[in-house]
Design a protein around this motif. Structure first.
Motif, mmCIF file in Angstrom:
data_model
loop_
_atom_site.group_PDB
_atom_site.id
_atom_site.type_symbol
_atom_site.label_atom_id
_atom_site.label_comp_id
_atom_site.label_asym_id
_atom_site.label_seq_id
_atom_site.Cartn_x
_atom_site.Cartn_y
_atom_site.Cartn_z
ATOM 1 N N ASP A 143 0.831 -1.205 0.000
ATOM 2 C CA ASP A 143 0.000 0.000 0.000
ATOM 3 C C ASP A 143 0.865 1.255 0.000
ATOM 4 O OD1 ASP A 143 -2.436 -1.497 0.260
ATOM 5 O OD2 ASP A 143 -1.908 -1.813 2.362
ATOM 6 N N GLN A 144 0.437 2.225 -0.803
ATOM 7 C CA GLN A 144 1.120 3.509 -0.909
ATOM 8 C C GLN A 144 0.093 4.603 -0.605
ATOM 9 O OE1 GLN A 144 1.986 4.285 -5.015
ATOM 10 N NE2 GLN A 144 3.017 6.225 -4.608
ATOM 11 N N ARG A 145 0.382 5.458 0.362
ATOM 12 C CA ARG A 145 -0.495 6.599 0.627
ATOM 13 C C ARG A 145 -0.400 7.573 -0.538
ATOM 14 N NH1 ARG A 145 -1.695 8.660 5.944
ATOM 15 N NH2 ARG A 145 -1.693 6.938 7.407
ATOM 16 N N ILE A 146 -1.548 8.087 -0.966
ATOM 17 C CA ILE A 146 -1.563 9.108 -2.005
ATOM 18 C C ILE A 146 -2.525 10.212 -1.588
ATOM 19 C CG2 ILE A 146 -0.946 7.541 -3.888
ATOM 20 C CD1 ILE A 146 -3.937 7.592 -4.752
ATOM 21 N N ASP A 147 -2.317 11.396 -2.146
ATOM 22 C CA ASP A 147 -3.280 12.478 -1.967
ATOM 23 C C ASP A 147 -4.439 12.260 -2.933
ATOM 24 O OD1 ASP A 147 -1.768 13.884 -0.045
ATOM 25 O OD2 ASP A 147 -0.614 14.886 -1.625
ATOM 26 N N GLU A 148 -5.590 12.765 -2.585
ATOM 27 C CA GLU A 148 -6.745 12.628 -3.462
ATOM 28 C C GLU A 148 -6.443 13.175 -4.858
ATOM 29 O OE1 GLU A 148 -11.555 13.376 -3.552
ATOM 30 O OE2 GLU A 148 -10.382 14.251 -1.934
ATOM 31 N N SER A 149 -5.638 14.227 -4.930
ATOM 32 C CA SER A 149 -5.300 14.834 -6.218
ATOM 33 C C SER A 149 -4.447 13.914 -7.097
ATOM 34 C CB SER A 149 -4.555 16.149 -5.996
ATOM 35 O OG SER A 149 -3.317 15.901 -5.341
ATOM 36 N N GLU A 150 -3.854 12.865 -6.517
ATOM 37 C CA GLU A 150 -3.014 11.928 -7.262
ATOM 38 C C GLU A 150 -3.795 10.739 -7.826
ATOM 39 O OE1 GLU A 150 1.213 11.643 -5.339
ATOM 40 O OE2 GLU A 150 -0.305 11.697 -3.725
ATOM 41 N N ARG A 151 -5.064 10.664 -7.533
ATOM 42 C CA ARG A 151 -5.872 9.534 -8.008
ATOM 43 C C ARG A 151 -5.880 9.476 -9.534
ATOM 44 N NH1 ARG A 151 -11.437 10.220 -6.379
ATOM 45 N NH2 ARG A 151 -11.652 8.138 -7.263
ATOM 46 N N LEU A 152 -5.861 8.252 -10.057
ATOM 47 C CA LEU A 152 -5.887 8.039 -11.502
ATOM 48 C C LEU A 152 -7.097 7.231 -11.962
ATOM 49 C CD1 LEU A 152 -2.117 7.120 -12.003
ATOM 50 C CD2 LEU A 152 -3.231 9.311 -12.491
ATOM 51 N N PHE A 153 -7.757 6.548 -11.045
ATOM 52 C CA PHE A 153 -8.880 5.660 -11.369
ATOM 53 C C PHE A 153 -10.162 6.406 -11.023
ATOM 54 C CE2 PHE A 153 -6.136 1.695 -10.160
ATOM 55 C CZ PHE A 153 -5.153 2.088 -11.051
ATOM 56 N N LEU A 154 -10.750 7.072 -12.001
ATOM 57 C CA LEU A 154 -11.803 8.045 -11.717
ATOM 58 C C LEU A 154 -13.179 7.691 -12.271
ATOM 59 C CD1 LEU A 154 -9.629 11.236 -12.325
ATOM 60 C CD2 LEU A 154 -10.190 10.141 -10.146
ATOM 61 N N TRP A 155 -13.417 6.453 -12.661
ATOM 62 C CA TRP A 155 -14.741 6.088 -13.145
ATOM 63 C C TRP A 155 -15.705 5.918 -11.970
ATOM 64 C CZ3 TRP A 155 -10.572 2.729 -13.247
ATOM 65 C CH2 TRP A 155 -10.690 1.559 -12.507
ATOM 66 N N ASP A 156 -17.003 5.861 -12.276
ATOM 67 C CA ASP A 156 -18.023 5.681 -11.251
ATOM 68 C C ASP A 156 -17.894 4.300 -10.624
ATOM 69 O OD1 ASP A 156 -19.095 8.193 -11.705
ATOM 70 O OD2 ASP A 156 -20.587 7.463 -13.138
ATOM 71 N N ALA A 157 -17.932 4.262 -9.297
ATOM 72 C CA ALA A 157 -17.833 2.991 -8.575
ATOM 73 C C ALA A 157 -19.046 2.830 -7.672
ATOM 74 C CB ALA A 157 -16.555 2.959 -7.746
ATOM 75 N N PRO A 158 -19.486 1.607 -7.367
ATOM 76 C CA PRO A 158 -18.922 0.400 -7.948
ATOM 77 C C PRO A 158 -19.342 0.232 -9.396
ATOM 78 C CG PRO A 158 -20.767 -0.162 -6.514
ATOM 79 C CD PRO A 158 -20.564 1.323 -6.418
ATOM 80 N N GLY A 159 -18.544 -0.513 -10.109
ATOM 81 C CA GLY A 159 -18.824 -0.803 -11.509
ATOM 82 C C GLY A 159 -17.540 -1.024 -12.257
ATOM 83 N N PRO A 160 -17.637 -1.681 -13.418
ATOM 84 C CA PRO A 160 -16.440 -2.001 -14.191
ATOM 85 C C PRO A 160 -15.733 -0.763 -14.738
ATOM 86 C CG PRO A 160 -18.411 -2.955 -15.204
ATOM 87 C CD PRO A 160 -18.846 -2.186 -14.012
ATOM 88 N N ARG A 161 -14.455 -0.913 -14.976
ATOM 89 C CA ARG A 161 -13.662 0.132 -15.625
ATOM 90 C C ARG A 161 -14.176 0.288 -17.047
ATOM 91 N NH1 ARG A 161 -8.333 -0.685 -18.452
ATOM 92 N NH2 ARG A 161 -8.536 -2.821 -17.715
ATOM 93 N N PRO A 162 -14.430 1.510 -17.484
ATOM 94 C CA PRO A 162 -14.870 1.722 -18.872
ATOM 95 C C PRO A 162 -13.830 1.205 -19.864
ATOM 96 C CG PRO A 162 -15.201 3.711 -17.573
ATOM 97 C CD PRO A 162 -14.400 2.760 -16.721
ATOM 98 N N ASP A 163 -14.288 0.714 -20.998
ATOM 99 C CA ASP A 163 -13.392 0.151 -22.003
ATOM 100 C C ASP A 163 -12.358 1.158 -22.506
ATOM 101 O OD1 ASP A 163 -14.558 -2.355 -21.878
ATOM 102 O OD2 ASP A 163 -15.937 -1.957 -23.541
ATOM 103 N N ASP A 164 -12.690 2.454 -22.478
ATOM 104 C CA ASP A 164 -11.746 3.457 -22.981
ATOM 105 C C ASP A 164 -10.834 4.021 -21.888
ATOM 106 O OD1 ASP A 164 -13.698 4.917 -21.623
ATOM 107 O OD2 ASP A 164 -13.926 6.431 -23.190
ATOM 108 N N HIS A 165 -10.937 3.503 -20.650
ATOM 109 C CA HIS A 165 -10.059 3.961 -19.567
ATOM 110 C C HIS A 165 -8.705 3.271 -19.717
ATOM 111 C CE1 HIS A 165 -8.368 4.585 -15.585
ATOM 112 N NE2 HIS A 165 -9.302 5.495 -15.382
#
Length: 156
Positions: free
Chosen positions: A126-148
């Protein structure tokens, strides 16, 4: 016995399909549905937890997603042969205090002839990150969009 295609022995194409199906299932965060991809007597090592059987899988995943909020996961095929697949993965989640994490890991999977996973071994850091560093931004729960983008495209 019901089957869970694709079935071993895996090809490059079917191994990728198996990995994406697992990613999508975990991103839906339904422990009972996820458990059906595993043999009734499945064996897991997840970090320092040792889990046997679907009931323990359901209990483990229920606890996991109660603590790892806003969970989003990306898996990528690392290697495959016969009835085995190696995966690298990253997920982002936050705790109840709002601290975000990026968790990096590797899994080794072994399947039975029906395409159910009988063994899962996971190592995770586990690595602590700031919210601004997030990269996985699709709606959850739910699958990753095909174009992500996937892990390689994101430089992870």
């Amino acid at each position: 016995m019901r089957t869970r295609p694709p079935l071993p022995p895996f090809t490059a194409e079917t191994a990728v399909q198996k990995v994406r199906a697992a990613e999508n299932a975990w991103n839906n965060q339904n422990p009972e549905a996820v458990s059906l991809a595993y043999t009734p007597d499945t064996y897991w090592r997840n970090r320092d937890s040792f889990i046997t059987g679907r009931e323990e899988v359901v209990a483990f995943l229920t606890r996991k997603w109660e603590c790892e909020l806003d969970y989003r996961l990306i898996k990528e095929l690392w290697a495959f042969t016969g009835d085995r697949i190696a995966v690298r993965f990253v997920y982002e989640s936050r705790d109840a205090d709002g601290q975000w994490y990026r968790s990096h890991g590797n899994e080794n999977w072994e399947f039975d002839e029906n395409g159910l996973m009988r063994v899962r071994r996971a190592s995770i850091n586990d690595q602590r990150i700031d919210e601004s560093e997030r990269l996985f931004l699709w709606d959850a729960p739910g699958p990753r969009p095909d174009d992500h983008p996937g892990l390689t495209e994101l430089g992870l």
